[in-house]
Design an enzyme around this catalytic site. Structure first.
Site, short mmCIF file in Angstrom:
data_model
loop_
_atom_site.label_atom_id
_atom_site.label_comp_id
_atom_site.label_asym_id
_atom_site.label_seq_id
_atom_site.Cartn_x
_atom_site.Cartn_y
_atom_site.Cartn_z
N CYS A 1 -1.34 6.40 9.94
CA CYS A 1 -0.08 5.86 10.40
C CYS A 1 -0.27 4.51 11.10
O CYS A 1 -1.11 4.36 11.97
CB CYS A 1 0.51 6.86 11.37
SG CYS A 1 2.17 6.47 11.77
N CYS B 1 1.31 -2.13 15.70
CA CYS B 1 1.29 -1.75 14.27
C CYS B 1 0.55 -2.79 13.44
O CYS B 1 0.85 -3.98 13.49
CB CYS B 1 2.73 -1.60 13.77
SG CYS B 1 2.83 -1.30 12.00
N CYS C 1 6.19 -4.78 15.50
CA CYS C 1 5.83 -3.88 16.60
C CYS C 1 4.37 -4.18 16.96
O CYS C 1 3.51 -4.26 16.07
CB CYS C 1 5.97 -2.43 16.16
SG CYS C 1 7.64 -2.05 15.60
N CYS D 1 3.65 8.56 0.97
CA CYS D 1 4.22 7.65 1.96
C CYS D 1 4.53 6.33 1.26
O CYS D 1 3.61 5.64 0.80
CB CYS D 1 3.21 7.47 3.09
SG CYS D 1 3.78 6.37 4.37
N CYS E 1 6.23 -6.71 7.24
CA CYS E 1 7.38 -6.16 7.98
C CYS E 1 7.86 -7.20 8.98
O CYS E 1 7.04 -7.79 9.70
CB CYS E 1 6.98 -4.87 8.69
SG CYS E 1 8.37 -4.16 9.61
N GLU F 1 0.85 -1.19 0.00
CA GLU F 1 0.00 0.00 0.00
C GLU F 1 0.88 1.24 0.00
O GLU F 1 1.96 1.26 0.62
CB GLU F 1 -0.91 -0.01 1.23
CG GLU F 1 -1.94 -1.13 1.15
CD GLU F 1 -3.04 -1.00 2.19
OE1 GLU F 1 -2.73 -0.67 3.34
OE2 GLU F 1 -4.21 -1.21 1.84
#
Ligand code: SF4
Length: 351
Positions: A341, A117, A114, A103, A110, A90
């Site tokens: 975010c 996230c 985290c 962005c 990933c 994305e």
């Protein structure tokens, strides 16, 4: 072979293999990255025989496929881009009045995980190549028809934040090469002052960002102590805060203290948002030129955290500002299309 993502030297060598003179690489670069052309036939200055040779040799200028485009009421736009092997990422455009930031993602999924996230809850699949990284930005520009590269004053897609899916410093060589292509003054020409690379804290690679690229740095700090950070960001067990802060000092030794580092800090209710946390945070960054960016947590289904209350966030910000740190609270953008975010995640990862 897709020519997007080749360095100038690599492009030249491809052309030399075809028996062409070096100046042809400069012309081709102009057509690809300044004009944004996708069709060799339109590259009139190359001459018909070379255009035909490029086509016959099977070279392409492919962007990723746009699987989905979503537009939020605040004009934030999010794309789901699919690459040749079916993997997707994305990418988000966040507009301001007369400019805006794209962005960019650096990895499919990933590996850092985290816990707050949404992207981190998606299985890591692979790194993006330099070409895929650059093509992502070019596809965003296609979407706004912003070719040829306008001057900085008039461009709409004016800034880049490398803050999308993935940890850029775990895919550093490709991200570096991609950014060098994007910054090249004879092509896309986004200046290093308008690019921010955000890391979760891959400490050993941070000084390289200043040495190789000179772009701005943001650090996803999110906690004032190792105790808290270990719990919410597993990478902290590998590179604890002492190492991370030392790497930031090195970054500023190389880049200068006018190069403020943005410390991203997501506000998690009862986790990292007390007055004591704010004080600890200031002790931690003492001597560094930093500004904070407080991010109200964007909750997502299945996540164990809540966002701190508005009052708590304001109090936290005020404490930092009393000590002369800039600590604005980030306005969340594109929340209803999950473009805010920490909310990016592709369908593959949700399967
Ligand atoms: S915050 Fe960044 S580094 Fe952490 S899991 Fe999400 S995308 Fe990865």
């Amino acid at each position: 072979m897709n020519l997007i993502g080749l360095s100038r030297a690599e492009l030249q060598s491809e052309l030399e293999k075809m028996g062409e003179k070096p100046f042809r690489a400069k012309q081709l670069w102009h057509w690809i990255y300044f004009q944004g052309k996708r069709d060799f036939e339109e590259m009139t200055s190359l001459g018909k025989p070379l255009r035909q040779k490029l086509i016959d040799s099977g070279y392409t200028l492919n962007r990723p496929e746009v699987v989905r485009e979503q537009n939020a009421a605040d004009r934030t736009r999010k794309w789901l881009f699919k690459f040749n092997d079916g993997q997707s990422v994305e990418t988000v455009y966040i507009p301001e009045e007369d400019r805006g930031a794209v962005c960019l993602s650096t990895q499919v999924g990933c590996p850092n995980g985290c816990v707050f996230c949404h992207t981190g809850s998606q299985r890591f699949t692979r790194n993006l190549t330099a070409g895929e990284f650059v093509a992502q930005f070019m596809a965003a520009r296609d979407s706004y028809d912003e070719w040829p590269s306008p001057s900085h004053e008039t461009r709409y897609l004016s800034n880049i934040v490398v803050m999308g899916m993935g940890e850029p410093l775990l895919n550093y060589e490709n991200v570096k090469k991609g950014l060098q292509i994007i910054m090249d003054g004879e092509g896309i020409a986004i200046s290093k002052r308008r690019i921010t690379l955000s890391t979760s804290g891959v400490a050993p690679m941070i000084p390289r960002v200043a040495e190789d690229l000179g772009v701005k740095l943001a650090v996803s700090l999110h906690a004032p102590t190792n105790e808290i950070r270990d719990k919410i960001m597993p990478i902290n067990r590998k590179y604890p805060l002492e190492e991370l802060i030392a790497a930031c000092r090195k970054f500023q030794e190389i880049g200068g203290t006018r190069q403020y580092i943005t410390m991203e800090y997501v506000m998690l209710d009862g986790v990292n948002d007390s007055d004591a946390d704010a004080r600890e945070l200031m002790r931690l960054v003492k001597g560094l030129a930093v500004k904070f960016n407080l991010i109200p947590f964007n909750e997502w289904r299945g996540c164990p955290f809540k966002c701190s209350s508005g009052n708590r966030i304001r109090r936290f910000s005020a404490l930092l500002e009393e000590h002369n740190y800039a600590a604005p609270v980030r306005q969340s953008r594109g929340q209803e299309i999950m473009a805010a975010c920490g909310q990016l995640k592709t369908a593959a990862g949700q399967a």
